[in-house]
Design an enzyme around this catalytic site. Structure first.
Site, PDB file in Angstrom:
ATOM      1  N   SER A 154     -18.299 -11.700  -1.437  1.00  0.00           N
ATOM      2  CA  SER A 154     -18.838 -10.280  -2.316  1.00  0.00           C
ATOM      3  C   SER A 154     -17.331  -9.719  -2.647  1.00  0.00           C
ATOM      4  O   SER A 154     -15.884  -9.105  -1.799  1.00  0.00           O
ATOM      5  CB  SER A 154     -19.330  -9.739  -2.143  1.00  0.00           C
ATOM      6  OG  SER A 154     -19.455  -8.597  -3.104  1.00  0.00           O
ATOM      7  N   TYR A 167     -24.985  -3.937   4.178  1.00  0.00           N
ATOM      8  CA  TYR A 167     -24.279  -5.629   3.084  1.00  0.00           C
ATOM      9  C   TYR A 167     -22.816  -5.365   3.401  1.00  0.00           C
ATOM     10  O   TYR A 167     -22.194  -6.785   3.175  1.00  0.00           O
ATOM     11  CB  TYR A 167     -24.623  -5.206   1.497  1.00  0.00           C
ATOM     12  CG  TYR A 167     -24.349  -6.563   0.443  1.00  0.00           C
ATOM     13  CD1 TYR A 167     -24.437  -7.959   0.927  1.00  0.00           C
ATOM     14  CD2 TYR A 167     -23.177  -6.153  -0.344  1.00  0.00           C
ATOM     15  CE1 TYR A 167     -24.465  -9.071  -0.099  1.00  0.00           C
ATOM     16  CE2 TYR A 167     -22.875  -7.811  -1.317  1.00  0.00           C
ATOM     17  CZ  TYR A 167     -23.765  -8.520  -1.588  1.00  0.00           C
ATOM     18  OH  TYR A 167     -23.610  -9.444  -1.670  1.00  0.00           O
TER      19      TYR A 167
HETATM   20  N1  LIG Z   1     -25.760 -11.824  -7.564  1.00  0.00           N
HETATM   21  C1  LIG Z   1     -24.252 -10.918  -7.603  1.00  0.00           C
HETATM   22  O1  LIG Z   1     -23.898  -9.968  -8.625  1.00  0.00           O
HETATM   23  C2  LIG Z   1     -22.770 -11.152  -6.222  1.00  0.00           C
HETATM   24  C3  LIG Z   1     -22.080 -10.422  -6.129  1.00  0.00           C
HETATM   25  C4  LIG Z   1     -21.003 -10.987  -4.864  1.00  0.00           C
HETATM   26  C5  LIG Z   1     -21.677 -11.757  -3.940  1.00  0.00           C
HETATM   27  N2  LIG Z   1     -23.248 -12.346  -3.697  1.00  0.00           N
HETATM   28  C6  LIG Z   1     -23.415 -13.182  -2.778  1.00  0.00           C
HETATM   29  O2  LIG Z   1     -23.193 -14.583  -3.621  1.00  0.00           O
HETATM   30  C7  LIG Z   1     -24.455 -15.494  -3.033  1.00  0.00           C
HETATM   31  C8  LIG Z   1     -25.326 -15.907  -3.658  1.00  0.00           C
HETATM   32  O3  LIG Z   1     -26.360 -15.208  -4.099  1.00  0.00           O
HETATM   33  P1  LIG Z   1     -26.749 -15.162  -5.557  1.00  0.00           P
HETATM   34  O4  LIG Z   1     -26.339 -13.929  -6.912  1.00  0.00           O
HETATM   35  O5  LIG Z   1     -26.346 -16.449  -6.268  1.00  0.00           O
HETATM   36  O6  LIG Z   1     -28.069 -14.437  -5.291  1.00  0.00           O
HETATM   37  P2  LIG Z   1     -29.978 -15.589  -4.927  1.00  0.00           P
HETATM   38  O7  LIG Z   1     -30.377 -14.628  -4.764  1.00  0.00           O
HETATM   39  O8  LIG Z   1     -30.391 -15.724  -7.182  1.00  0.00           O
HETATM   40  O9  LIG Z   1     -29.417 -16.791  -4.530  1.00  0.00           O
HETATM   41  C9  LIG Z   1     -29.520 -16.716  -3.346  1.00  0.00           C
HETATM   42  C10 LIG Z   1     -30.454 -17.769  -2.342  1.00  0.00           C
HETATM   43  O10 LIG Z   1     -30.037 -17.944  -1.141  1.00  0.00           O
HETATM   44  C11 LIG Z   1     -31.489 -18.203  -0.214  1.00  0.00           C
HETATM   45  N3  LIG Z   1     -31.379 -17.660   0.707  1.00  0.00           N
HETATM   46  C12 LIG Z   1     -31.460 -16.309   1.189  1.00  0.00           C
HETATM   47  N4  LIG Z   1     -31.800 -15.964   2.692  1.00  0.00           N
HETATM   48  C13 LIG Z   1     -31.662 -16.872   3.420  1.00  0.00           C
HETATM   49  C14 LIG Z   1     -31.621 -17.401   4.695  1.00  0.00           C
HETATM   50  N5  LIG Z   1     -32.692 -16.599   5.575  1.00  0.00           N
HETATM   51  N6  LIG Z   1     -32.031 -19.109   4.976  1.00  0.00           N
HETATM   52  C15 LIG Z   1     -31.996 -19.921   3.586  1.00  0.00           C
HETATM   53  N7  LIG Z   1     -31.969 -19.674   2.409  1.00  0.00           N
HETATM   54  C16 LIG Z   1     -31.175 -18.122   2.383  1.00  0.00           C
HETATM   55  C17 LIG Z   1     -32.177 -17.562  -1.351  1.00  0.00           C
HETATM   56  O11 LIG Z   1     -33.803 -17.924  -1.368  1.00  0.00           O
HETATM   57  C18 LIG Z   1     -31.893 -18.196  -2.425  1.00  0.00           C
HETATM   58  O12 LIG Z   1     -32.335 -19.058  -3.066  1.00  0.00           O
HETATM   59  C19 LIG Z   1     -25.173 -14.032  -1.650  1.00  0.00           C
HETATM   60  O13 LIG Z   1     -24.400 -14.481  -0.582  1.00  0.00           O
HETATM   61  C20 LIG Z   1     -24.737 -13.341  -2.354  1.00  0.00           C
HETATM   62  O14 LIG Z   1     -24.919 -11.755  -1.362  1.00  0.00           O
HETATM   63  C21 LIG Z   1     -23.595 -12.293  -5.640  1.00  0.00           C
END
Ligand SMILES: NC(=O)c1ccc[n+]([C@@H]2O[C@H](COP(=O)([O-])OP(=O)(O)OC[C@H]3O[C@@H](n4cnc5c(N)ncnc54)[C@H](O)[C@@H]3O)[C@@H](O)[C@H]2O)c1
Length: 270
Positions: A154, A167
């Site tokens: 991130s 985080y």
């Molecule tokens: N959305 C943002 O602004 C953002 C920014 C920077 C980084 N991220 C990172 O990107 C990645 C994806 O996030 P996203 O935005 O698609 O969010 P999201 O919540 O839509 O998707 C994350 C997915 O991970 C799955 N997950 C969570 N815990 C789990 C576990 N213990 N076992 C299996 N699956 C699990 C969830 O069920 C979900 O489907 C994450 O690592 C998040 O930290 C997100």
């Protein structure tokens, strides 16, 4: 022929959001997919949790690209459960070339409102879950003679995300893990890189997420503007992150390893 024709990719957190976008993009470039997701209640998050129907939609979208997909409910905290699924999928699909450790959670809260459970859940999922993912995958890549591992960190893994000590800590751990695995796996022709999105338009922003962010920001408005992009576009679409993941997965990135690629419109420097 796509850049990833004949390849197999393992993606965690693939039910929706960025994980789904990675599955669809890598399939579009020719890869078969192994997708896992908790597809159930996430611990303590203020946004909506995913369902089995979300994972089924990822399956439909990958099959629409003409690729094979094995999609299973699994928890990245469960090393042996994930190993069982991946080992069977590798036999069925014929090998493994690409790993995208994408599953993660994010709970905004000021440092003094945080709890041991919030800190522990971030370490268990965002750090140990990523380590688990690599530990079960790397032997398959070694057997294949090489591969590409992409860890989704991130903006918070390079700079900081205010009101998210837990985080930020977890995503910095992923940055370090990238370099450490890259060093040891390099001799097997395995590249390990991390991707650092700024804000991305996914269901992570649903439910009470915006409210939780605003309540935390009100405690210290000086920090609230941190991470504003230089570009006028404020938030990325998941497909913009998937494009970078596809590049790192492909031979176009053949001499890139231990690198940390930001897709944040410059936000890390604001
Ligand atoms: N959305 C943002 O602004 C953002 C920014 C920077 C980084 N991220 C990172 O990107 C990645 C994806 O996030 P996203 O935005 O698609 O969010 P999201 O919540 O839509 O998707 C994350 C997915 O991970 C799955 N997950 C969570 N815990 C789990 C576990 N213990 N076992 C299996 N699956 C699990 C969830 O069920 C979900 O489907 C994450 O690592 C998040 O930290 C997100």
């Amino acid at each position: 022929m796509g850049r990833l024709a004949g390849k197999v990719a393992f993606i965690t957190g693939a039910a929706r959001g960025q994980g789904r976008a990675h599955a669809v993009r890598l399939a579009d470039e020719g890869a078969d997919i192994v997708a896992i997701d908790l597809a159930g209640p996430l611990p303590g998050v203020p946004y909506d949790s995913p369902t089995r129907a979300d994972l089924d939609e990822t399956t439909r979208l990958v099959e629409q690209k003409g690729r094979r997909i094995i999609a299973e409910k699994a928890d990245v905290r469960d090393l042996e459960g994930m190993r069982g699924i991946l080992d069977r999928a590798v036999v069925e699909l014929g090998g493994l070339d690409i790993v995208v450790a994408n599953a993660g959670i994010c709970i905004p809260t000021t440092w003094d409102q945080s709890t041991p459970a919030v800190f522990r859940d971030h370490m268990d999922i965002n750090v140990t879950g990523v380590w688990n993912t690599i530990m079960i995958s790397a032997p398959h890549l070694i057997e294949r003679g090489g591969g590409s591992i992409i860890l989704i960190s991130s903006y918070a893994g390079k700079k900081i995300q205010p009101f998210m000590v837990h985080y930020t800590t977890s995503k910095h751990a992923v940055t370090g893990m990238t370099r450490a695995f890259a060093a040891e796996l390099g001799q097997h022709s395995i590249r390990v890189n991390s991707v650092h999105p700024g804000a991305v338009n996914t269901p992570m922003g649903s439910g009470d997420m915006q409210g939780a962010l605003q309540r935390a920001a009100a405690s210290n408005p000086r920090l609230a503007q941190m991470g504003t992009p230089f570009l006028s576009q404020y938030i990325a679409q998941p497909e913009e992150i998937a494009a970078a993941v596809a590049f790192l997965a492909s031979d176009d990135a053949s001499f890139i390893t231990a690198e940390h690629l930001s897709i944040d419109g410059g936000a890390q420097y604001f």
